[in-house]
Design a protein around this motif. Sequence first.
Motif, PDB file in Angstrom:
ATOM      1  N   LYS A   1       0.843  -1.188   0.000  1.00 29.87           N
ATOM      2  CA  LYS A   1       0.000   0.000   0.000  1.00 29.87           C
ATOM      3  C   LYS A   1       0.881   1.241   0.000  1.00 29.87           C
ATOM      4  CE  LYS A   1      -2.625  -1.291   3.565  1.00 29.87           C
ATOM      5  NZ  LYS A   1      -3.763  -1.316   4.493  1.00 29.87           N
ATOM      6  N   TRP A   2       1.065   1.970  -1.080  1.00 31.12           N
ATOM      7  CA  TRP A   2       0.501   1.783  -2.390  1.00 31.12           C
ATOM      8  C   TRP A   2       1.608   2.011  -3.377  1.00 31.12           C
ATOM      9  CZ3 TRP A   2      -2.256   3.801   1.711  1.00 31.12           C
ATOM     10  CH2 TRP A   2      -3.447   3.140   2.022  1.00 31.12           C
TER      11      TRP A   2
ATOM     12  N   HIS B   1      -3.133  -7.402  -3.880  1.00 28.57           N
ATOM     13  CA  HIS B   1      -3.153  -6.478  -5.010  1.00 28.57           C
ATOM     14  C   HIS B   1      -3.259  -7.326  -6.273  1.00 28.57           C
ATOM     15  CE1 HIS B   1      -1.733  -3.166  -2.398  1.00 28.57           C
ATOM     16  NE2 HIS B   1      -1.051  -4.123  -1.800  1.00 28.57           N
TER      17      HIS B   1
ATOM     18  N   CYS C   1      -3.144  -1.564 -10.628  1.00 29.37           N
ATOM     19  CA  CYS C   1      -3.555  -2.501  -9.591  1.00 29.37           C
ATOM     20  C   CYS C   1      -5.028  -2.763  -9.840  1.00 29.37           C
ATOM     21  CB  CYS C   1      -3.358  -1.927  -8.196  1.00 29.37           C
ATOM     22  SG  CYS C   1      -3.933  -3.066  -6.921  1.00 29.37           S
TER      23      CYS C   1
ATOM     24  N   GLU D   1      -7.106  -4.767  -8.035  1.00 29.07           N
ATOM     25  CA  GLU D   1      -7.821  -5.327  -6.891  1.00 29.07           C
ATOM     26  C   GLU D   1      -7.935  -4.207  -5.871  1.00 29.07           C
ATOM     27  OE1 GLU D   1      -8.509  -8.920  -6.374  1.00 29.07           O
ATOM     28  OE2 GLU D   1      -9.772  -8.077  -4.812  1.00 29.07           O
ATOM     29  N   TYR D   2      -9.155  -3.870  -5.456  1.00 26.87           N
ATOM     30  CA  TYR D   2      -9.312  -2.748  -4.540  1.00 26.87           C
ATOM     31  C   TYR D   2      -8.536  -3.005  -3.245  1.00 26.87           C
ATOM     32  CZ  TYR D   2     -11.073   0.886  -1.616  1.00 26.87           C
ATOM     33  OH  TYR D   2     -11.136   1.958  -0.776  1.00 26.87           O
ATOM     34  N   CYS D   3      -7.603  -2.096  -2.936  1.00 24.23           N
ATOM     35  CA  CYS D   3      -6.687  -2.358  -1.816  1.00 24.23           C
ATOM     36  C   CYS D   3      -6.610  -1.181  -0.860  1.00 24.23           C
ATOM     37  CB  CYS D   3      -5.303  -2.699  -2.360  1.00 24.23           C
ATOM     38  SG  CYS D   3      -4.657  -1.434  -3.475  1.00 24.23           S
TER      39      CYS D   3
ATOM     40  N   HIS E   1      -5.659   2.977  -3.884  1.00 27.75           N
ATOM     41  CA  HIS E   1      -5.716   1.912  -4.906  1.00 27.75           C
ATOM     42  C   HIS E   1      -5.702   2.478  -6.322  1.00 27.75           C
ATOM     43  CE1 HIS E   1      -7.485  -1.155  -7.485  1.00 27.75           C
ATOM     44  NE2 HIS E   1      -8.491  -0.351  -7.704  1.00 27.75           N
ATOM     45  N   SER E   2      -6.517   3.513  -6.537  1.00 19.81           N
ATOM     46  CA  SER E   2      -6.654   4.043  -7.894  1.00 19.81           C
ATOM     47  C   SER E   2      -5.383   4.717  -8.385  1.00 19.81           C
ATOM     48  CB  SER E   2      -7.818   5.030  -7.965  1.00 19.81           C
ATOM     49  OG  SER E   2      -7.548   6.119  -7.115  1.00 19.81           O
TER      50      SER E   2
END
Length: 312
Positions: A101-102, A139, A178, A180-182, A186-187
């Motif tokens: 992250k991230w 991720h 990425c 997979e929402y993490c 994330h975005s």
Amino acid sequence: MWSQAASTFADDVGLAFNFTMAVGFFFLVTITLFMFYCMVKFYHKRHPNPSTNDGSVLLEVIWTVIPTILVVVMFYLGYLAYANIRNIPANAMKVKVTAGKWYWKYKYENGVEQSDKQGLRVPINTPIELDMISNDVIHSFSIPAFRVKWDVLPGINGRENNKMWFEATKNGEFEIFCAEYCGLDHSRMMSKVVVLPKPEFEKWYAAAGEGVAAAADDNPGEKLYNSKGCFACHSTDGSKKVGPTFKGLWGKTHKVVTGGTERNQIVDEAYFIKSLKQPMEDVVKGFPPAMPPQNLSAEETKQIIEFVKSIK
Ligand code: CUA
């Protein structure tokens, strides 16, 4: 269907995708038109007395056999693409990918490391094997132009052996996402693959490798800062990230929130160590409570403190 197709997987995946789309589209149009035809033809005013139909063996056979053939073809095309993606060539060049992250990080066999902003540099027409691991949550490493996407898992329960591969067929830069929402950023967990002609890659690889050897004896705190992923949230140049910058941090007075109340706190050794172990206790005002507790040895803690003190 996609704007770019830049790996050896692209044709196989494209064929499976386009075939499925074409079949779907054909039946969508055909069935819809047939439905409208029936609505008009069998309108109740023209057919006041419904008739019965006892079934048709011919129809039953047709609508069983044709869809069966179509889905078997879909499966076969999908399987061909998938088998190729999962079958990693033995001579592939290996790169270790670390997610957290991230951020993304890439490490080559000669020790060269690349950040997500620098990108994953690879030679064209060469199989590349990615050995992937996450430092925290799940991720997903996705390169749309290459038609590859594979989850990156935390290294527990023997999941260290999490690999994918690709072979780029075009020079240039391609986006990495990425998928997979993490969490919070994330975005923004983006990077790029930089595909270079072989001679150009070799030149860069050799030169970067020499740089690694030269920097082997630099400060251990900085190494920790990189290997533990601190850099993802704490800059060293004063820029604002998820957490406060390390630049000029030591001795500074922060406004922190402790159990809902604001108070002033000088960044000293006791506070810094507590923040490593229990980051949620005193969260600096204006920043989200995003930091996971850090499990550092006494020696490592000393090294990271020396490093932070050195960034003025
Ligand atoms: Cu990492 Cu979403």
